[in-house]
Design a protein around this motif. Structure first.
Motif, PDB file in Angstrom:
ATOM      1  N   ILE A  65      88.286  33.020  41.528  1.00 37.34           N
ATOM      2  CA  ILE A  65      89.458  32.737  40.700  1.00 37.34           C
ATOM      3  C   ILE A  65      89.157  31.814  39.523  1.00 37.34           C
ATOM      4  N   GLU A  66      88.473  30.716  39.760  1.00 39.55           N
ATOM      5  CA  GLU A  66      88.201  29.760  38.680  1.00 39.55           C
ATOM      6  C   GLU A  66      87.350  30.382  37.586  1.00 39.55           C
ATOM      7  N   GLN A  67      86.361  31.170  37.991  1.00 40.79           N
ATOM      8  CA  GLN A  67      85.505  31.845  37.017  1.00 40.79           C
ATOM      9  C   GLN A  67      86.322  32.804  36.155  1.00 40.79           C
ATOM     10  N   ILE A  68      87.200  33.556  36.792  1.00 46.40           N
ATOM     11  CA  ILE A  68      88.024  34.518  36.063  1.00 46.40           C
ATOM     12  C   ILE A  68      89.015  33.801  35.157  1.00 46.40           C
ATOM     13  N   LEU A  69      89.563  32.696  35.645  1.00 43.08           N
ATOM     14  CA  LEU A  69      90.509  31.914  34.844  1.00 43.08           C
ATOM     15  C   LEU A  69      89.833  31.415  33.568  1.00 43.08           C
ATOM     16  N   SER A  70      88.599  30.976  33.683  1.00 42.46           N
ATOM     17  CA  SER A  70      87.847  30.517  32.506  1.00 42.46           C
ATOM     18  C   SER A  70      87.656  31.644  31.501  1.00 42.46           C
ATOM     19  N   LEU A  71      87.375  32.832  31.990  1.00 39.99           N
ATOM     20  CA  LEU A  71      87.192  33.988  31.110  1.00 39.99           C
ATOM     21  C   LEU A  71      88.496  34.340  30.396  1.00 39.99           C
ATOM     22  N   LEU A  72      89.597  34.256  31.120  1.00 43.14           N
ATOM     23  CA  LEU A  72      90.898  34.556  30.531  1.00 43.14           C
ATOM     24  C   LEU A  72      91.270  33.529  29.459  1.00 43.14           C
ATOM     25  N   LYS A  73      90.969  32.267  29.730  1.00 44.20           N
ATOM     26  CA  LYS A  73      91.263  31.210  28.762  1.00 44.20           C
ATOM     27  C   LYS A  73      90.388  31.333  27.518  1.00 44.20           C
ATOM     28  N   ALA A  74      89.251  32.041  27.688  1.00 47.43           N
ATOM     29  CA  ALA A  74      88.364  32.287  26.546  1.00 47.43           C
ATOM     30  C   ALA A  74      88.746  33.588  25.826  1.00 47.43           C
ATOM     31  N   ASP A  75      89.926  34.131  26.176  1.00 43.04           N
ATOM     32  CA  ASP A  75      90.467  35.342  25.550  1.00 43.04           C
ATOM     33  C   ASP A  75      89.659  36.601  25.814  1.00 43.04           C
ATOM     34  N   LYS A  76      88.993  36.645  26.944  1.00 37.92           N
ATOM     35  CA  LYS A  76      88.291  37.861  27.341  1.00 37.92           C
ATOM     36  C   LYS A  76      89.308  38.842  27.923  1.00 37.92           C
ATOM     37  N   MET A  77      89.136  40.117  27.643  1.00 35.79           N
ATOM     38  CA  MET A  77      90.012  41.130  28.212  1.00 35.79           C
ATOM     39  C   MET A  77      89.503  41.485  29.601  1.00 35.79           C
ATOM     40  N   VAL A  78      90.297  41.165  30.615  1.00 34.82           N
ATOM     41  CA  VAL A  78      89.889  41.347  32.008  1.00 34.82           C
ATOM     42  C   VAL A  78      90.705  42.460  32.648  1.00 34.82           C
ATOM     43  N   LEU A  79      90.004  43.395  33.259  1.00 32.02           N
ATOM     44  CA  LEU A  79      90.642  44.513  33.963  1.00 32.02           C
ATOM     45  C   LEU A  79      90.383  44.373  35.456  1.00 32.02           C
ATOM     46  N   ALA A  80      91.447  44.293  36.253  1.00 31.57           N
ATOM     47  CA  ALA A  80      91.323  44.149  37.707  1.00 31.57           C
ATOM     48  C   ALA A  80      91.661  45.468  38.385  1.00 31.57           C
TER      49      ALA A  80
END
Length: 281
Positions: A65-80
């Motif tokens: 979760i924390e790793q993904i949260l960091s990616l999201l805050k960096a404006d990365k487009m994340v697909l789950a």
């Protein structure tokens, strides 16, 4: 949207939506339960992807979760994604959705196949009200306790079960819910060897013993339509009168379940709600 949850086909890749295909090609980060199954899906869909694939399954969901949260805050487009069906339904996803909401990160959901609603319609049982219970206890003791608590539930019941436990599941269900209760087993839905079997719990139990059980199972069980349910007010009155008689908490709960037509869970939720409302008065 920086975060997208997407439903994937249960088996037949032709069920995939154009939105899913576009999301796969555009995502910078792809969260997948099994990277090999995701690669196979992309190949079947004839789409290519450049996003980094990150393992995201029940065993490591919290840790990721924390790793993904960091990616999201960096404006990365994340697909789950999950291996099949909708994320969060007995699969990883809901914790990520919670974290996104807490951090005010917007997300979207690409709808699609669901084993729950597909099996419900296959069953021919009432669809207006149903309860999805997912996977229940792995031991006979746990299953017996569970079925005892829900035996008076009038809504249609839906479960997931593994091929190793399906026969034991049906046996415990027949014993505790009644052998004549109608049910339906949906095996390998939308896949080449899809099998839909309807009958009583006893008939389905005998079927499960007739050959080797393979694949993924969704089980739909009829609710207890013969049980006449008391109203909320009547349940509260019944509960209060039994408490006044000096019965133990266990005795009160058992008698209310037997006389009201309510499940243990429904009664608990009602009592908590009533207590909360009294505190506001």
């Amino acid at each position: 949207m920086p975060l997208i949850f997407a439903a994937t086909p249960l088996g037949n890749f032709l069920d995939a939506s154009e939105n899913l295909k576009n999301a796969v090609t555009q995502a910078e980060i792809i969260l997948a339960e099994d990277s090999r199954r995701f690669s196979r899906l992309a190949k079947d869909l004839n789409v290519s992807y450049v996003g980094k694939v990150i393992s995201f399954f029940e065993g490591n969901e919290i840790k990721r979760i924390e790793q993904i949260l960091s990616l999201l805050k960096a404006d990365k487009m994340v697909l789950a994604l999950t291996d099949a069906g909708m994320p969060g339904i007995s699969d990883p996803g809901f914790r990520l959705a919670q974290i996104a909401i807490e951090n005010k990160i917007k997300f979207s959901v690409i709808p699609g196949p669901s084993a729950v609603t597909t099996a419900l319609l296959h069953s021919g049982l009432p669809c207006d009200k149903f309860v999805f219970e997912g996977f229940i206890g792995k031991t006979s003791t746990a299953r017996k306790k569970y079925f005892e608590s829900i035996k008076n539930e009038s809504r249609t019941l839906i479960y997931f079960e593994s091929p190793k436990r399906i026969t034991n599941f049906l046996q415990d269900a027949a014993i505790n819910l009644g052998p004549e209760r109608n049910a339906c087993i949906c095996r390998e839905m939308t896949k080449e060897y899809e099998e839909i079997v309807r009958g009583t719990l006893l008939e389905l139990l005998e079927w499960s013993k007739s050959k080797e059980m393979l694949g993924e199972f969704t089980v739909v069980v009829a609710g207890n339509l013969l049980q006449s349910k008391l109203s909320k007010k009547e349940v509260l009155i019944l509960h209060a009168n039994l408490v006044k008689k000096g019965l133990s908490k266990k005795e009160v709960n058992e008698q209310v379940i037997n006389e009201s037509g309510w499940s243990k869970r429904e009664i608990f939720d009602l009592l908590v709600s009533e207590k909360t409302n009294q505190g506001k008065r």
